[in-house]
Design a protein around this motif. Structure first.
Motif, PDB file in Angstrom:
ATOM      1  N   ARG A 246       0.772  -1.262   0.063  1.00  9.18           N
ATOM      2  CA  ARG A 246      -0.358  -0.150  -0.021  1.00  9.18           C
ATOM      3  C   ARG A 246       0.938   1.076   0.060  1.00  9.18           C
ATOM      4  O   ARG A 246       2.099   1.304   0.400  1.00  9.18           O
ATOM      5  CB  ARG A 246      -0.906   0.193   0.897  1.00  9.18           C
ATOM      6  CG  ARG A 246      -0.034  -0.105   2.106  1.00  9.18           C
ATOM      7  CD  ARG A 246      -1.250  -0.655   3.119  1.00  9.18           C
ATOM      8  NE  ARG A 246      -1.567  -1.825   3.703  1.00  9.18           N
ATOM      9  CZ  ARG A 246      -2.711  -2.048   3.793  1.00  9.18           C
ATOM     10  NH1 ARG A 246      -3.922  -0.764   4.383  1.00  9.18           N
ATOM     11  NH2 ARG A 246      -3.517  -3.219   3.439  1.00  9.18           N
ATOM     12  N   ARG A 247       0.539   2.141  -0.628  1.00  8.05           N
ATOM     13  CA  ARG A 247       1.179   3.921  -0.435  1.00  8.05           C
ATOM     14  C   ARG A 247       0.927   4.624   0.645  1.00  8.05           C
ATOM     15  O   ARG A 247       1.635   6.069   0.032  1.00  8.05           O
ATOM     16  CB  ARG A 247       0.667   4.088  -2.034  1.00  8.05           C
ATOM     17  CG  ARG A 247       0.911   3.732  -3.835  1.00  8.05           C
ATOM     18  CD  ARG A 247       2.087   4.137  -3.024  1.00  8.05           C
ATOM     19  NE  ARG A 247       2.914   2.198  -4.076  1.00  8.05           N
ATOM     20  CZ  ARG A 247       4.151   2.235  -3.790  1.00  8.05           C
ATOM     21  NH1 ARG A 247       4.946   2.725  -3.670  1.00  8.05           N
ATOM     22  NH2 ARG A 247       4.703   1.396  -3.881  1.00  8.05           N
ATOM     23  N   GLY A 248       0.544   3.966   1.373  1.00 13.33           N
ATOM     24  CA  GLY A 248      -0.286   5.013   2.540  1.00 13.33           C
ATOM     25  C   GLY A 248       2.046   4.617   3.505  1.00 13.33           C
ATOM     26  O   GLY A 248       2.220   3.739   3.621  1.00 13.33           O
ATOM     27  N   ALA A 249       1.834   6.025   3.803  1.00 12.41           N
ATOM     28  CA  ALA A 249       2.969   6.163   5.282  1.00 12.41           C
ATOM     29  C   ALA A 249       2.802   6.302   6.111  1.00 12.41           C
ATOM     30  O   ALA A 249       3.595   6.480   7.381  1.00 12.41           O
ATOM     31  CB  ALA A 249       4.285   7.615   4.535  1.00 12.41           C
ATOM     32  N   THR A 250       1.771   6.419   6.830  1.00 10.02           N
ATOM     33  CA  THR A 250       1.345   6.665   7.966  1.00 10.02           C
ATOM     34  C   THR A 250       0.768   6.010   8.839  1.00 10.02           C
ATOM     35  O   THR A 250       0.091   4.914   8.306  1.00 10.02           O
ATOM     36  CB  THR A 250      -0.310   7.875   8.426  1.00 10.02           C
ATOM     37  OG1 THR A 250      -0.923   7.684   7.019  1.00 10.02           O
ATOM     38  CG2 THR A 250       0.620   9.031   6.859  1.00 10.02           C
ATOM     39  N   ALA A 251       1.228   5.732   9.693  1.00 10.52           N
ATOM     40  CA  ALA A 251       0.555   4.956  10.740  1.00 10.52           C
ATOM     41  C   ALA A 251      -1.499   4.922  10.448  1.00 10.52           C
ATOM     42  O   ALA A 251      -2.303   3.677  10.866  1.00 10.52           O
ATOM     43  CB  ALA A 251       0.428   5.114  12.270  1.00 10.52           C
ATOM     44  N   ASP A 252      -2.030   5.563  10.243  1.00 10.74           N
ATOM     45  CA  ASP A 252      -3.811   5.447  10.092  1.00 10.74           C
ATOM     46  C   ASP A 252      -3.356   4.977   9.023  1.00 10.74           C
ATOM     47  O   ASP A 252      -4.982   4.718   8.549  1.00 10.74           O
ATOM     48  CB  ASP A 252      -4.071   7.148   9.839  1.00 10.74           C
ATOM     49  CG  ASP A 252      -3.962   8.246  11.173  1.00 10.74           C
ATOM     50  OD1 ASP A 252      -3.701   7.480  11.863  1.00 10.74           O
ATOM     51  OD2 ASP A 252      -3.329   9.418  11.107  1.00 10.74           O
ATOM     52  N   ASP A 253      -2.643   5.068   7.703  1.00 10.04           N
ATOM     53  CA  ASP A 253      -3.753   3.671   6.639  1.00 10.04           C
ATOM     54  C   ASP A 253      -3.190   2.276   7.174  1.00 10.04           C
ATOM     55  O   ASP A 253      -3.768   1.265   6.183  1.00 10.04           O
ATOM     56  CB  ASP A 253      -2.363   3.869   5.784  1.00 10.04           C
ATOM     57  CG  ASP A 253      -1.916   5.751   5.152  1.00 10.04           C
ATOM     58  OD1 ASP A 253      -2.856   6.130   4.934  1.00 10.04           O
ATOM     59  OD2 ASP A 253      -1.340   6.171   5.293  1.00 10.04           O
ATOM     60  N   LEU A 254      -2.715   1.934   8.092  1.00  7.83           N
ATOM     61  CA  LEU A 254      -2.302   0.028   8.557  1.00  7.83           C
ATOM     62  C   LEU A 254      -3.548   0.237   9.289  1.00  7.83           C
ATOM     63  O   LEU A 254      -3.800  -0.297  10.930  1.00  7.83           O
ATOM     64  CB  LEU A 254      -1.104   0.199   9.262  1.00  7.83           C
ATOM     65  CG  LEU A 254       0.380   1.248   8.981  1.00  7.83           C
ATOM     66  CD1 LEU A 254       1.537   0.299  10.024  1.00  7.83           C
ATOM     67  CD2 LEU A 254       0.220   0.306   7.165  1.00  7.83           C
ATOM     68  N   ASP A 255      -5.080  -0.253   8.574  1.00  7.73           N
ATOM     69  CA  ASP A 255      -6.054   0.166   9.298  1.00  7.73           C
ATOM     70  C   ASP A 255      -6.399  -1.669   8.948  1.00  7.73           C
ATOM     71  O   ASP A 255      -8.147  -2.014   9.265  1.00  7.73           O
ATOM     72  CB  ASP A 255      -7.552   0.767   9.545  1.00  7.73           C
ATOM     73  CG  ASP A 255      -7.431   1.955   8.398  1.00  7.73           C
ATOM     74  OD1 ASP A 255      -7.151   0.858   7.207  1.00  7.73           O
ATOM     75  OD2 ASP A 255      -7.887   2.972   7.632  1.00  7.73           O
ATOM     76  N   LEU A 256      -6.044  -2.218   8.835  1.00  7.53           N
ATOM     77  CA  LEU A 256      -6.944  -3.796   8.260  1.00  7.53           C
ATOM     78  C   LEU A 256      -7.571  -4.111   8.812  1.00  7.53           C
ATOM     79  O   LEU A 256      -8.653  -4.569   8.783  1.00  7.53           O
ATOM     80  CB  LEU A 256      -5.566  -4.608   7.952  1.00  7.53           C
ATOM     81  CG  LEU A 256      -6.157  -5.595   6.581  1.00  7.53           C
ATOM     82  CD1 LEU A 256      -6.461  -4.718   5.239  1.00  7.53           C
ATOM     83  CD2 LEU A 256      -4.527  -6.877   6.282  1.00  7.53           C
ATOM     84  N   LEU A 257      -7.359  -4.344  10.892  1.00  4.39           N
ATOM     85  CA  LEU A 257      -7.795  -4.468  11.425  1.00  4.39           C
ATOM     86  C   LEU A 257      -9.609  -4.340  11.942  1.00  4.39           C
ATOM     87  O   LEU A 257      -9.892  -4.448  12.968  1.00  4.39           O
ATOM     88  CB  LEU A 257      -7.110  -5.370  12.639  1.00  4.39           C
ATOM     89  CG  LEU A 257      -5.693  -6.462  11.942  1.00  4.39           C
ATOM     90  CD1 LEU A 257      -4.947  -6.312  13.470  1.00  4.39           C
ATOM     91  CD2 LEU A 257      -6.703  -7.187  12.218  1.00  4.39           C
ATOM     92  N   LYS A 258      -9.652  -3.456  11.391  1.00  3.86           N
ATOM     93  CA  LYS A 258     -10.721  -2.182  12.183  1.00  3.86           C
ATOM     94  C   LYS A 258     -11.702  -2.545  11.953  1.00  3.86           C
ATOM     95  O   LYS A 258     -11.876  -2.762  10.077  1.00  3.86           O
ATOM     96  CB  LYS A 258     -10.093  -0.780  11.517  1.00  3.86           C
ATOM     97  CG  LYS A 258     -11.397   0.509  12.071  1.00  3.86           C
ATOM     98  CD  LYS A 258     -10.659   2.287  11.293  1.00  3.86           C
ATOM     99  CE  LYS A 258     -11.482   2.753  11.676  1.00  3.86           C
ATOM    100  NZ  LYS A 258     -10.998   4.065  11.932  1.00  3.86           N
ATOM    101  N   ASP A 259     -13.076  -2.525  11.639  1.00  4.87           N
ATOM    102  CA  ASP A 259     -14.433  -2.874  11.844  1.00  4.87           C
ATOM    103  C   ASP A 259     -14.757  -1.835  11.216  1.00  4.87           C
ATOM    104  O   ASP A 259     -14.772  -0.798  11.113  1.00  4.87           O
ATOM    105  CB  ASP A 259     -15.225  -3.228  12.894  1.00  4.87           C
ATOM    106  CG  ASP A 259     -16.336  -3.659  12.620  1.00  4.87           C
ATOM    107  OD1 ASP A 259     -16.598  -3.631  11.705  1.00  4.87           O
ATOM    108  OD2 ASP A 259     -16.700  -3.286  13.931  1.00  4.87           O
TER     109      ASP A 259
END
Lengths: 209, 114
Positions: free
Chosen positions: B93-106
């Protein structure tokens, strides 16, 4: 002021200014360079406290290897864009600063009560003679590192090997994945080639009545 | 105490260490770029190293300096693995921020919030 005091305050200003810069600079490359300032200032602190070997290792390993690795990744990934100031989580910044203030207060409260104490090491001291010999800093560290801490030292070697293997496994593409990527790329190339030929035909059409 | 007689005691170093640790912790909470968060972790490790060396000097015990060695080795290993993980994430994925890593978010949480 004594020379030590002058050096201390200059290094403290550099260390804390660099640390604040790492947090506040918006460009990751600037953050990495400000981190070097802090690391060098900490190396100066080490020199002031008779830890010459650790100071040199700090410069070589941290400033020479770790920060360069950071800059490598920044360049490799092309993330040297400036971070947006948009805050997706409201109240995140005030909450972070408040938690930091609480942490600092906690450290000072805990530090004000008891200090770590215990029997001084028999084998190694920072100053003074050891076994009637006047040793340098490297010899003092080596004596303890290769006797009392030998088991931990060997484990460090294992840890570094595991880290290297892990980094290689994480960073390389698996064989299947690489094949898939190549396949996708080939399809994309075919599509662009088809589009190009179509565009060329479309251009040719008006010429022929 | 006059400025001329100012003596640098080990406590001065410990205060600088505490401040550096706090700045690193605040940065870790504040920043969302994963690489900068990593640098903040390095800051915290450095603050602890400074504290170790200060105590080594204060208690006249070389073991504080030996521990710094191990911290350096662990930091190097951590950076190698951590940057490997960041490179692997960037490939997907192209994001550099921790907010982009929300794969486990409902995903329904977002809908409810909106």
């Amino acid at each position: 002021m004594t020379v030590e005091a002058v050096v201390f305050f200059v290094a403290a200003a550099l260390a804390l200014g660099g640390a604040a810069g790492v947090v506040l600079a918006r460009n990751p490359v600037h953050c990495a360079l400000l981190l070097v300032v802090t690391l060098v200032a900490v190396a100066i602190f080490f020199l002031l406290q008779e830890a010459q070997l650790v100071a040199v290792v700090q410069i070589i390993v941290y400033a020479g290897a770790i920060v360069v690795l950071f800059l490598f990744v920044i360049m490799l990934l092309g993330v040297d864009r400036e971070e947006s100031l948009r805050d997706p989580i409201p109240y995140q910044r005030p909450a972070a600063v408040a938690l930091g203030a609480i942490l600092l207060g906690e450290i000072f409260v805990l530090a004000g009560r008891t200090w770590a104490t215990g029997a001084p090491s028999v084998r190694g001291s920072v100053r003074g003679r050891v076994d009637g010999q006047d040793l340098g800093n490297v010899q003092r560290v080596a004596r303890v590192l290769f006797t009392d801490f030998l088991w931990a030292f060997e484990l460090t070697a294992v840890l570094l090997v595991i880290a290297v293997v892990g980094a290689v496994v994480l960073a390389r593409r698996s064989g299947q994945r690489a094949q898939l990527d190549e396949h996708e790329q080939a399809i994309e190339e075919q599509i662009t080639a088809a589009e190009l030929s179509e565009a060329a035909e479309a251009e040719e059409e008006p010429v022929t009545p | 105490m006059s400025l001329a007689a100012l003596d640098i005691t080990p406590n001065y170093y410990l205060v600088v260490g505490a401040l550096m640790f706090t700045i690193g912790a605040v940065g870790l909470l504040l920043r969302r770029n994963v690489l900068v968060m990593f640098m903040c972790v390095e800051l915290m490790l450095n603050a602890v190293n400074l504290t170790f060396v200060s105590f080594a000097n204060q208690l006249n015990d070389i073991r504080g300096q030996v521990i710094v060695f191990f911290v350096l080795a662990v930091a190097a290993a951590e950076v190698a693995v951590g940057l490997g993980i960041i490179v692997a994430i960037f490939r997907r994925r192209r994001g550099a921020t921790a907010d982009d890593l929300d794969l486990l978010k409902d995903p329904s949480v977002d809908e409810v919030a909106q």
